[in-house]
Write a protein that holds these residues in place. Structure first.
Motif, PDB file in Angstrom:
ATOM      1  N   ARG A 184       0.811  -1.224   0.000  1.00 14.76           N
ATOM      2  CA  ARG A 184       0.000   0.000   0.000  1.00 14.76           C
ATOM      3  C   ARG A 184       0.843   1.273   0.000  1.00 14.76           C
ATOM      4  N   ILE A 185       1.925   1.241  -0.761  1.00 16.65           N
ATOM      5  CA  ILE A 185       2.685   2.460  -1.020  1.00 16.65           C
ATOM      6  C   ILE A 185       1.921   3.264  -2.073  1.00 16.65           C
ATOM      7  N   PRO A 186       1.795   4.585  -1.923  1.00 15.51           N
ATOM      8  CA  PRO A 186       1.093   5.393  -2.928  1.00 15.51           C
ATOM      9  C   PRO A 186       1.680   5.160  -4.324  1.00 15.51           C
ATOM     10  N   PRO A 187       0.833   5.027  -5.349  1.00  7.15           N
ATOM     11  CA  PRO A 187       1.327   4.727  -6.705  1.00  7.15           C
ATOM     12  C   PRO A 187       2.395   5.681  -7.204  1.00  7.15           C
ATOM     13  N   PHE A 188       2.242   6.967  -6.925  1.00  3.92           N
ATOM     14  CA  PHE A 188       3.233   7.944  -7.401  1.00  3.92           C
ATOM     15  C   PHE A 188       4.601   7.636  -6.819  1.00  3.92           C
ATOM     16  N   ILE A 189       4.669   7.357  -5.513  1.00  3.63           N
ATOM     17  CA  ILE A 189       5.943   7.094  -4.859  1.00  3.63           C
ATOM     18  C   ILE A 189       6.528   5.763  -5.324  1.00  3.63           C
ATOM     19  N   ALA A 190       5.681   4.735  -5.371  1.00  2.00           N
ATOM     20  CA  ALA A 190       6.157   3.399  -5.747  1.00  2.00           C
ATOM     21  C   ALA A 190       6.734   3.392  -7.155  1.00  2.00           C
ATOM     22  N   THR A 191       6.007   3.959  -8.102  1.00  2.00           N
ATOM     23  CA  THR A 191       6.470   3.910  -9.492  1.00  2.00           C
ATOM     24  C   THR A 191       7.572   4.925  -9.767  1.00  2.00           C
ATOM     25  N   LEU A 192       7.647   5.989  -8.962  1.00  2.94           N
ATOM     26  CA  LEU A 192       8.785   6.906  -9.065  1.00  2.94           C
ATOM     27  C   LEU A 192      10.065   6.179  -8.650  1.00  2.94           C
ATOM     28  N   GLY A 193       9.949   5.349  -7.613  1.00  2.00           N
ATOM     29  CA  GLY A 193      11.097   4.565  -7.176  1.00  2.00           C
ATOM     30  C   GLY A 193      11.519   3.542  -8.215  1.00  2.00           C
ATOM     31  N   THR A 194      10.551   2.826  -8.789  1.00  2.00           N
ATOM     32  CA  THR A 194      10.900   1.829  -9.803  1.00  2.00           C
ATOM     33  C   THR A 194      11.385   2.480 -11.091  1.00  2.00           C
ATOM     34  N   LEU A 195      10.893   3.680 -11.382  1.00  2.00           N
ATOM     35  CA  LEU A 195      11.402   4.412 -12.559  1.00  2.00           C
ATOM     36  C   LEU A 195      12.919   4.535 -12.478  1.00  2.00           C
ATOM     37  N   THR A 196      13.418   4.963 -11.306  1.00  2.00           N
ATOM     38  CA  THR A 196      14.858   5.169 -11.141  1.00  2.00           C
ATOM     39  C   THR A 196      15.601   3.847 -11.036  1.00  2.00           C
TER      40      THR A 196
END
Length: 339
Positions: free
Chosen positions: A134-146
């Motif tokens: 339940r990590i917010p989508p913006f934070i989770a996918t920002l992390g995986t982006l990098t």
């Protein structure tokens, strides 16, 4: 005043109201399509009558295809009220995986499955982070982006991987010849098939109903028996899978993959296509056909500005302004904008 006259006077406003509602519904259904047509005609007139030629339309279709595939997956995600910022990085990692496998003697036939598997795997990781932890989508996918961008660079040793004998290169460089000048690229065929399949899932299956329900009101959907976590897991896995397909398409077109540059900012174009297509950022409202129009608008802008001779610097400015204005007008048309 007779009863007939009185009845007619009461009926007239109702008929006007009904006509207005029909017209409003028609305008909303058309979405950004009239803007797309006006852009195409305008660039054709300003660009020396070259834009609507068969050869150039084939180029536009090829340019739009990868973004439409990524935007299709993004549509599912945004319909649930989420976001996936990692699709560009996933595309790069998937393309890198496919190129590496294609260079292995005797294993070239596994290159496309390798691309798709990498995309699906990273999409599943996004799904676990968002639906499970339940990590917010913006934070989770920002992390995986990098993180995934770094993985893509590691996979290729931070260099461009090239294969002149890429077994699936025909996907990115061949097409169906309609006339001597009009060829429908296989990239465009794949994008259209993805759009049709997405429409079927969203509009003709229970899963599609659940996706809209989760985006509209997750709490109400959960109380209604919808497995919200499973729906979120599905949309992020699908987004990753389609980003993997984008990796197939990109590497097929280039015969190469680069972990640093390939897919850079593709997530922004995908999000722009979805929003241009009328999908609400808060979820629950939107259509895949609108996304198709949005993806075509971005490709038309890019191609048309080049034909007209606009410099690279001004292309960014014009594209940004057109996207802002188009979305603002579309939002103004919606009933919610007037309440």
């Amino acid at each position: 005043m007779t009863s007939t006259t009185s009845s007619a006077l009461r009926t007239a406003p109702q008929q006007v109201s009904t006509s207005r509602e029909r017209m409003r519904s028609a305008i909303q259904a058309a979405g950004m399509l009239p803007v797309l047509v006006l852009l195409a005609v305008g660039f054709h007139l300003l660009g020396g009558y070259r834009f609507l030629s068969g050869q150039n339309l084939s180029i536009v279709a090829q340019q739009a295809a990868i973004n439409i595939v990524l935007a299709s997956g993004m549509t599912f995600v945004i319909l649930t009220g989420g976001i996936d910022l990692s699709v560009g990085s996933i595309l790069a990692a998937s393309a890198m995986g496919g190129l590496i496998v294609s260079l292995m003697h005797g294993f070239g036939f596994l290159a496309i499955p390798a691309c798709l598997f990498v995309g699906l795997l990273i999409g599943a990781i996004n799904g676990v982070l968002i639906a499970g932890i339940r990590i917010p989508p913006f934070i989770a996918t920002l992390g995986t982006l990098t993180a995934v961008r770094g993985i893509a660079r590691l996979m290729g040793g931070d260099r461009t991987v090239f294969n002149a004998d890429l077994p699936y290169a025909w996907i990115g460089n061949d097409g169906i010849a309609i006339t001597s000048t009009l060829v429908i690229p296989w990239l465009a065929v794949i994008a259209l098939l993805v759009v049709v399949a997405s429409w079927f899932v969203l509009r003709r299956t229970v899963l599609g109903v659940h996706i809209y329900a989760v985006g509209g009101n997750p709490s109400a959907a959960r109380l209604s028996g919808v497995r919200v976590g499973a729906v979120l897991m599905f949309v992020y896995c699908l987004s990753g899978l389609l980003a993997g397909l984008g990796g197939v398409m990109s590497s097929a077109r280039l015969y190469a993959a680069n972990g640093l540059q390939l897919g850079q900012s593709y997530e922004l174009d995908a999000i722009a296509a979805v929003i241009l297509g009328g999908t609400s950022f808060v979820g629950g409202i939107g259509s895949i056909w609108g996304t198709l129009v949005g993806g075509l608008m971005i490709a038309v802008l890019t191609n048309g500005l080049v034909l007209v001779g606009v410099s690279d610097i001004w292309q960014f400015i014009v594209k940004g302004l057109v996207i802002i204005i188009a979305v603002a007008l579309d939002r103004f048309r919606q009933p919610a904008a007037r309440t």
